[in-house]
Motif scaffolding. Structure first.
Motif, short mmCIF file in Angstrom:
data_model
loop_
_atom_site.label_atom_id
_atom_site.label_comp_id
_atom_site.label_asym_id
_atom_site.label_seq_id
_atom_site.Cartn_x
_atom_site.Cartn_y
_atom_site.Cartn_z
N GLU A 174 0.82 -1.21 0.00
CA GLU A 174 0.00 0.00 0.00
C GLU A 174 0.86 1.26 0.00
O GLU A 174 0.49 2.27 -0.61
CB GLU A 174 -0.94 -0.01 1.19
CG GLU A 174 -2.04 -1.08 1.09
CD GLU A 174 -2.91 -1.17 2.32
OE1 GLU A 174 -4.02 -1.72 2.19
OE2 GLU A 174 -2.49 -0.72 3.40
N ALA A 175 2.02 1.21 0.66
CA ALA A 175 2.92 2.36 0.66
C ALA A 175 3.46 2.66 -0.74
O ALA A 175 3.88 3.79 -1.02
CB ALA A 175 4.09 2.11 1.62
N LYS A 176 3.42 1.66 -1.62
CA LYS A 176 3.88 1.83 -3.00
C LYS A 176 2.72 2.11 -3.96
O LYS A 176 2.91 2.13 -5.18
CB LYS A 176 4.62 0.58 -3.47
CG LYS A 176 5.89 0.28 -2.69
CD LYS A 176 6.51 -1.03 -3.18
CE LYS A 176 7.75 -1.40 -2.39
NZ LYS A 176 8.34 -2.69 -2.85
N GLY A 177 1.52 2.26 -3.42
CA GLY A 177 0.36 2.52 -4.27
C GLY A 177 -0.28 1.27 -4.82
O GLY A 177 -1.08 1.35 -5.77
N CYS A 178 0.04 0.13 -4.27
CA CYS A 178 -0.53 -1.15 -4.72
C CYS A 178 -1.69 -1.57 -3.82
O CYS A 178 -1.80 -1.12 -2.68
CB CYS A 178 0.54 -2.24 -4.73
SG CYS A 178 1.92 -1.93 -5.86
N SER A 179 -2.52 -2.46 -4.34
CA SER A 179 -3.64 -2.98 -3.55
C SER A 179 -3.23 -4.11 -2.62
O SER A 179 -3.83 -4.32 -1.58
CB SER A 179 -4.74 -3.51 -4.49
OG SER A 179 -5.22 -2.51 -5.33
N ASP A 180 -2.21 -4.87 -3.03
CA ASP A 180 -1.84 -6.07 -2.29
C ASP A 180 -0.44 -6.49 -2.73
O ASP A 180 0.21 -5.79 -3.51
CB ASP A 180 -2.85 -7.19 -2.57
CG ASP A 180 -2.92 -8.23 -1.46
OD1 ASP A 180 -2.00 -8.26 -0.62
OD2 ASP A 180 -3.88 -9.02 -1.44
N ALA A 181 0.00 -7.62 -2.23
CA ALA A 181 1.31 -8.15 -2.59
C ALA A 181 1.19 -9.63 -2.89
O ALA A 181 0.42 -10.35 -2.26
CB ALA A 181 2.31 -7.95 -1.45
#
Length: 289
Positions: A174-181
């Motif tokens: 989320e810190a990278k602008g993603c929804s998940d990993a």
């Protein structure tokens, strides 16, 4: 329903009683808080009916046994309670959380055999887990954490402690602008997302990681059955990281995620293609039958 999860109107069932939402509390020396001795289920109700309800309750019991405790309420009793909680919520579409845990008792070290086991069930309104990703495709980071060997954890239990690295991975994403990993496993194979299983498409066939060190999700099993009914070949196998470049489509499955297309994992891009859209639509119809 909105606001912080400890400050809402409504009721939660705890140990045989319907309790006011704000009064549903545990002691600070609860064993589960210190040593993660708890298991849980996440379920969705559609049109007033909990999808695959009994399968979830049966897994709750199996999970408890895998981390060495027994739930005193039977599957049938829990099924009745979940129906009661759903009615009390006055929701037709809802998320249901059942959680069982070792509480405070005579033991306060690692061992906790003498401590009582508790059970609570709550329901609330919860929309799409990944927001608008169902149409645009979710964006995933690649986690630095790996799913551990089944020799080190009870990997088929839906146990709270197993989610610690998932929480850290999702925060980083989320810190990278993603929804998940997306996570690899201890051998370097593609495993799953932080709270959802993963599928890929290549040349009209579907490939999904073999669940030999992570949870074989109920939604995952449902979607595999749906694909097979459509005559689509499904390969459950070990998937190497370098294979990501060759896959055309991707989606996630889970009770919260439902069926969510993926548009990007790290530097790899996927189309929100016809099969991903079709299986998402088919799943939506299935859960509302």
């Amino acid at each position: 329903m909105s606001g912080a999860y400890d400050d809402r109107d409504g009721t939660i069932w705890m140990d045989g009683m319907m309790t006011r939402w704000r009064d549903a509390k545990v002691h600070i020396l609860t064993h589960a808080m210190h040593y993660a001795s708890s298991v849980f289920e996440g379920e969705r109700a559609y049109n007033g009916k909990i999808f695959k309800s009994r399968e979830h309750t049966e897994r709750l019991h199996r999970s408890a046994k895998l981390i060495d405790f027994e739930i005193q309420w039977s599957v049938d009793e829990i099924e009745q309670v979940k129906a009661q909680v759903l009615r009390a919520s006055r929701l037709k579409d809802a998320y249901i959380r059942a959680i069982a845990w070792r509480g405070a008792g005579e033991d306060m070290g690692v061992a906790s055999a003498r401590n009582p086991v508790h059970l609570a069930i709550a329901a609330w309104e919860w929309g799409a887990y990944y927001g608008d990703a169902k149409t645009k495709g979710a964006k995933l980071d690649i986690s630095k954490w790996k799913r551990p060997s089944p020799e080190t954890i009870p990997c088929q239990a839906k146990a709270a402690g197993l989610y610690m690295i998932c929480t850290m991975s999702k925060h980083a994403a989320e810190a990278k602008g993603c929804s998940d990993a997306m996570m690899f496993d201890y051998r370097g194979y593609v495993a799953e997302a932080t709270g959802a299983n993963i599928f890929f498409v290549k040349d009209g066939e579907v490939h999904t990681p073999k669940p030999d060190c992570f949870l074989n999700g109920i939604t995952r099993q449902t979607v595999i059955g749906m694909l097979q009914e459509k005559g689509i070949k499904v390969h459950e196998r070990h998937i190497m990281p370098e294979e990501l470049e060759g896959f055309e489509q991707c989606w996630l499955t889970g009770t919260a995620a439902e069926v969510t297309p993926v548009g990007q994992i790290g530097d790899y891009n996927f189309e929100v293609g016809a099969l991903a859209r079709d299986i998402a639509a088919d799943y939506e119809r299935l859960v509302r039958e």
